[in-house]
Design a protein around this motif. Structure first.
Motif, PDB file in Angstrom:
ATOM      1  N   ILE A 151     -12.109  27.165   3.147  1.00  0.00           N
ATOM      2  CA  ILE A 151     -11.779  25.922   2.793  1.00  0.00           C
ATOM      3  C   ILE A 151     -11.879  26.361   1.017  1.00  0.00           C
TER       4      ILE A 151
ATOM      5  N   VAL B 118      -7.964  23.673   6.215  1.00  0.00           N
ATOM      6  CA  VAL B 118      -8.985  23.759   7.058  1.00  0.00           C
ATOM      7  C   VAL B 118      -8.562  25.717   7.586  1.00  0.00           C
TER       8      VAL B 118
ATOM      9  N   TYR C  73     -15.268  18.552   5.922  1.00  0.00           N
ATOM     10  CA  TYR C  73     -15.417  19.148   7.181  1.00  0.00           C
ATOM     11  C   TYR C  73     -16.610  18.782   7.222  1.00  0.00           C
TER      12      TYR C  73
ATOM     13  N   SER D 281      -1.331  27.674   2.437  1.00  0.00           N
ATOM     14  CA  SER D 281      -2.678  26.222   2.364  1.00  0.00           C
ATOM     15  C   SER D 281      -1.474  25.446   2.281  1.00  0.00           C
TER      16      SER D 281
ATOM     17  N   SER E 281      -6.017  20.504   1.251  1.00  0.00           N
ATOM     18  CA  SER E 281      -6.619  19.577   2.354  1.00  0.00           C
ATOM     19  C   SER E 281      -6.730  20.838   3.497  1.00  0.00           C
TER      20      SER E 281
ATOM     21  N   LEU F   2      -7.612  15.988   7.146  1.00  0.00           N
ATOM     22  CA  LEU F   2      -7.781  17.558   7.151  1.00  0.00           C
ATOM     23  C   LEU F   2      -6.710  18.332   7.865  1.00  0.00           C
TER      24      LEU F   2
ATOM     25  N   ALA G 174     -11.790  18.799   0.505  1.00  0.00           N
ATOM     26  CA  ALA G 174     -11.803  18.457   1.645  1.00  0.00           C
ATOM     27  C   ALA G 174     -13.278  19.289   2.368  1.00  0.00           C
ATOM     28  N   ALA G 175     -14.013  20.551   2.447  1.00  0.00           N
ATOM     29  CA  ALA G 175     -15.166  20.538   2.859  1.00  0.00           C
ATOM     30  C   ALA G 175     -16.219  19.566   2.925  1.00  0.00           C
TER      31      ALA G 175
END
Length: 795
Positions: free
Chosen positions: A564, A547, A573, A541, A545, A635, A569-570
């Motif tokens: 995620i 995805v 999303y 990653s 953030s 993201l 971040a989730a």
């Protein structure tokens, strides 16, 4: 998996214990303050009625728990919601019953021996953080001889350790032996010395380990007895399957390293070594690989071939954890030679990961909670259910270190795309369809929690009422934006809303369980092989953030699934308000009827701006909308090759690869036919009536020479004449032409070796057993740095 899930029968004496479990596990005081939780218990049945319940609640089943109760959550912050907890029992309580069977096996070099001794000393003598072990444990130079060192480091543990130890001062690998057996009522810990590709050997079987003794290796009284067992490093799979498996106390975890010794043989056979470990450890066992430590004059620790191989394996084996050597402050004076530390402080700090990962029992091991959100129409869930559990959930959250929370927001009605209808094709709910998905899953007891939302059917009045509820929770301007897309594009808005509605309930659960990873997937997605493990997502990653989505399908952000690893971040999303903001969704898209939309907006008295409308059809695609939203809220989009395919009705479904029109120009990964492979394998199994278990074991691979001399030579498929030819393995990573064995190629029991090229399968060999005399199958490196390096992200 351990066993089939069941509910235990409660008894009237469990009420007080149950209250304590809830108080300790859920930090009830803080939760009561925030959510005004009330708990009522029927002492006769232990199945109380919730004190409050709204129209859109959710039910939570935690499999295998010994009592039942309801917990109602009234959140002033999130509006109406209720969570019903059924059959509660803390997984740590389950684990505490197994502490008497806890057994850790260490296999490795002298540095792992010192780690083992320091770890045991800290546990047995309950040392505080700054109360370090005596340096005499981790530095043999402080003893007058190896014999003295063995005696002192064995008696140090007050009769709890037996040592099959003998070493000449001249250092002869043929003479040297060191195997230690620590045994108390609560903990066994075994150390088997394995110097890389050299031999591990000993004089006592597991049944005889209490007879192990320190022997004299020099002088007239030296012991010359021979060994009763021995295995070369590259045969460590046999060491584990034939020797370690014989202990009367089953290993709970295996810790292994190869250190600075030559270890190419171990590296080449590491897949079989880890498989043997898994067979011995069972469903809840843990494998830990410790990477090479830093040498005295090196700036950083260097990895060995076995370290590099173990790291790649950690991306696809959920029971395997890779421990890199940490960044510690170490001065040259803290070494007693070029390789070994002379200060036990270093081992204490290095062993912190072992203390956290292993503890002294299953009860002491840290547990994570991770959530898996499945949203959509049931469709073919009866055919994908097992693959979701085995290949999507288990690799990310394996017991006993993780509790999986499966949030289900399912509809038995559906609304599918239609080229003739702006609003799609509506399919009504069928009351006879199966309703018990995931309730009878085979899973380790206490580690699978099923949260079923008491929601609505797609296209129903209940769905419209839920949309009204969410709009009332938002500011007026946001609610207006939501209403625009609710009216102008009802089919796709229904899809986005369902995911946001499920997330609304996840927010309440997150405060209870503090999830550290979030996954979304569709119920009609068939997972042919396991997804990468958590190690993969952590290592690759770009930031918190990130995805992760699949690398096939449309060239923007596929909305089929997402992985995620960060709550913030989730939250972005799944957010519907962020999706409908300007710069996110636009009015338009495929099968769009502009005149009908204008008419509906006018009837609803909704005024739009010019920039609310898509400039062209593709701008309105869901995948383009999602990527615009992700970019707007910062993201990061990343992609990996997933062998998954959408399975459609009817009962023998059409398997659609995750890319449109079966073409290659949309593909992000320029050497990946995983999606086509997934469909081809699924089609063969499903059409011939084979079971899901056979599907789950099918995956692409490369063929490597079995003999050591040809271990770097692989076979690949020529697309010109469909023949196999030899090539260096380094050039065969994720080949354009993939190989697989069809588990159901014909009605006979014989399996066939297939090659897949240019959208068709070709039989290459029909005598697999004979063919495997010279070649061995190695899983294709789907999840590795090299794979990601050749992913083409087309924006």
């Amino acid at each position: 998996m351990a066993h089939r899930v069941h509910r235990s029968t409660p008894n009237s004496n469990s009420v007080l214990a149950l209250a304590l479990v809830i108080s300790l596990s859920f930090n009830a005081f803080l939760i009561l303050q925030k959510y005004q939780i009330t708990i009522s218990i029927d002492e006769k049945q232990l199945i109380p009625t919730p004190t409050t319940k709204d129209k859109f609640g959710s039910s939570l089943k935690i499999h295998g728990y010994s009592a039942e109760l309801n917990v109602s959550i009234d959140s002033q912050e999130r509006g109406d919601s209720s969570t019903q907890l059924l059959a509660i029992k803390d997984p740590q309580q389950i684990a505490s019953n197994e502490t008497s069977n806890y057994h850790i096996v260490f296999i490795g070099d002298s540095i792992l021996r010192y780690s083992y001794l320091e770890w045991l000393d800290t546990i047995q003598f309950s040392r505080s953080p700054k109360n370090y072990s005596p340096n005499t444990l981790i530095n043999e130079k402080l003893s007058s001889s190896w014999h003295e060192y063995f005696i002192n480091t064995t008696t140090h543990f007050k009769g709890n350790m037996f040592c099959d130890c003998r070493r000449s001062e001249e250092f002869d690998l043929n003479v040297e032996v060191e195997n230690r057996y620590y045994q108390t009522d609560n903990l066994w810990a075994t150390y088997i010395q394995l110097p890389g590709d050299n031999m591990a050997h000993g004089r006592f079987s597991p049944e005889e380990c209490s007879l192990a003794k320190v022997s004299i290796a020099d002088g007239p009284d030296k012991d010359t007895s021979g060994y009763t067992w021995g295995y070369m490093g590259e045969d460590s799979d046999k060491l584990i399957s034939e020797y370690v498996s014989q202990f009367s106390r089953k290993p709970s975890a295996i810790v292994m390293n190869a250190g600075m010794w030559p270890n190419e043989g171990i590296a080449l056979n590491l897949g079989n070594i880890f498989k043997a470990a898994k067979d011995v450890l069972g469903s809840e066992g843990k494998m830990i690989w410790r990477a090479t430590s830093k040498r005295k004059h090196d700036l950083v620790a260097s990895t060995s071939p076995a370290d590099d191989a173990a790291k790649d394996w950690s991306y696809r084996l959920p029971y395997l954890t890779y421990h890199a050597f940490p960044k510690l402050e170490i001065s040259p004076s803290e070494y007693f030679d070029d390789n070994h530390f002379g200060n036990s402080r270093i081992y204490r700090e290095w062993n912190a990961d072992l203390i956290q990962a292993l503890g002294t029992s299953l009860e002491a091991r840290k547990r994570s909670h991770r959530v898996f959100i499945i949203v959509g129409a049931v469709r073919t869930l009866h055919q994908t259910e097992e693959s979701i559990l085995e290949n999507m959930i288990f690799p990310i959250c394996p017991p006993p270190d993780c509790v999986s929370h499966l949030v289900l927001h399912l509809s038995y009605a559906d609304n599918r795309p239609s080229t003739e209808n702006h609003d799609g094709e509506s399919i009504s709910a069928d009351g006879d369809k199966r309703r018990d998905f995931f309730e009878n899953a085979s899973w380790a007891e206490g580690y699978l929690s099923v949260h079923r939302l008491d929601g609505y059917e797609i296209g129903s009045q209940g769905e419209q009422s839920a949309m009204d509820v969410m709009e009332k929770e938002e500011p007026e301007e946001v609610a207006k934006r939501m209403k625009i897309f609710r009216i102008s594009d009802p089919r796709r808005y229904s899809m986005w809303f369902a995911r946001a509605w499920a997330w609304r309930h996840v927010l309440n659960l997150h405060d209870l369980f503090d999830f550290d990873f979030f996954t979304f997937g569709r119920p009609d997605l068939l997972w042919l092989i396991p997804v990468p493990t958590l190690e993969f997502f952590k290592d690759f990653s770009e930031d918190e953030s990130t995805v992760w989505m699949h690398d096939a399908y449309f060239s923007f952000a596929p909305d089929t699934f997402a992985f995620i690893q960060n709550f913030e971040a989730a939250n972005k999303y799944f957010s519907l308000p962020l999706l409908v903001q300007k710069g996110g969704a636009c009015i338009g898209g495929p099968n769009f009827d502009r005149n009908l939309t204008i008419s509906r907006l006018k009837i609803a008295n909704i005024v739009t701006d010019d920039d609310d409308w898509c400039s062209n059809e593709s701008e309105g695609w869901s995948e383009h909308t999602l990527l615009r939203k992700m970019k707007k809220v910062s993201l990061t989009d990343r992609y990996f090759p997933a062998a998954a395919a959408l399975v459609r009705e009817p009962a023998n479904p059409l398997c659609e690869p995750l890319r449109p029109y079966y073409t290659v120009d949309w593909i992000k990964h320029n050497r990946n036919n995983i999606a086509h492979f997934a469909c081809l394998a699924a089609d063969k199994v499903i059409s011939l009536g084979k079971s899901n278990e056979e599907v789950l074991e099918t995956r692409p691979f490369i063929l490597r020479g079995k003999e050591f001399a040809k271990s770097s030579t692989c076979l690949t498929l020529s697309s010109a004449n469909y023949t196999l030819h030899e090539a260096p393995c380094k050039n065969v990573t994720v080949p354009q032409e993939q190989l697989f064995v069809s588990v159901s190629a014909s009605q006979s029991s014989k399996s066939l070796l297939y090659g897949y090229s240019e959208n068709q399968a070709v039989v290459l060999k029909d005598d697999i057993e004979k063919f495997y005399d010279d070649w061995t199958a190695v899983p294709a490196e789907l999840y590795s740095k090299h794979t990601l390096d050749i992913v083409e992200i087309q924006q």
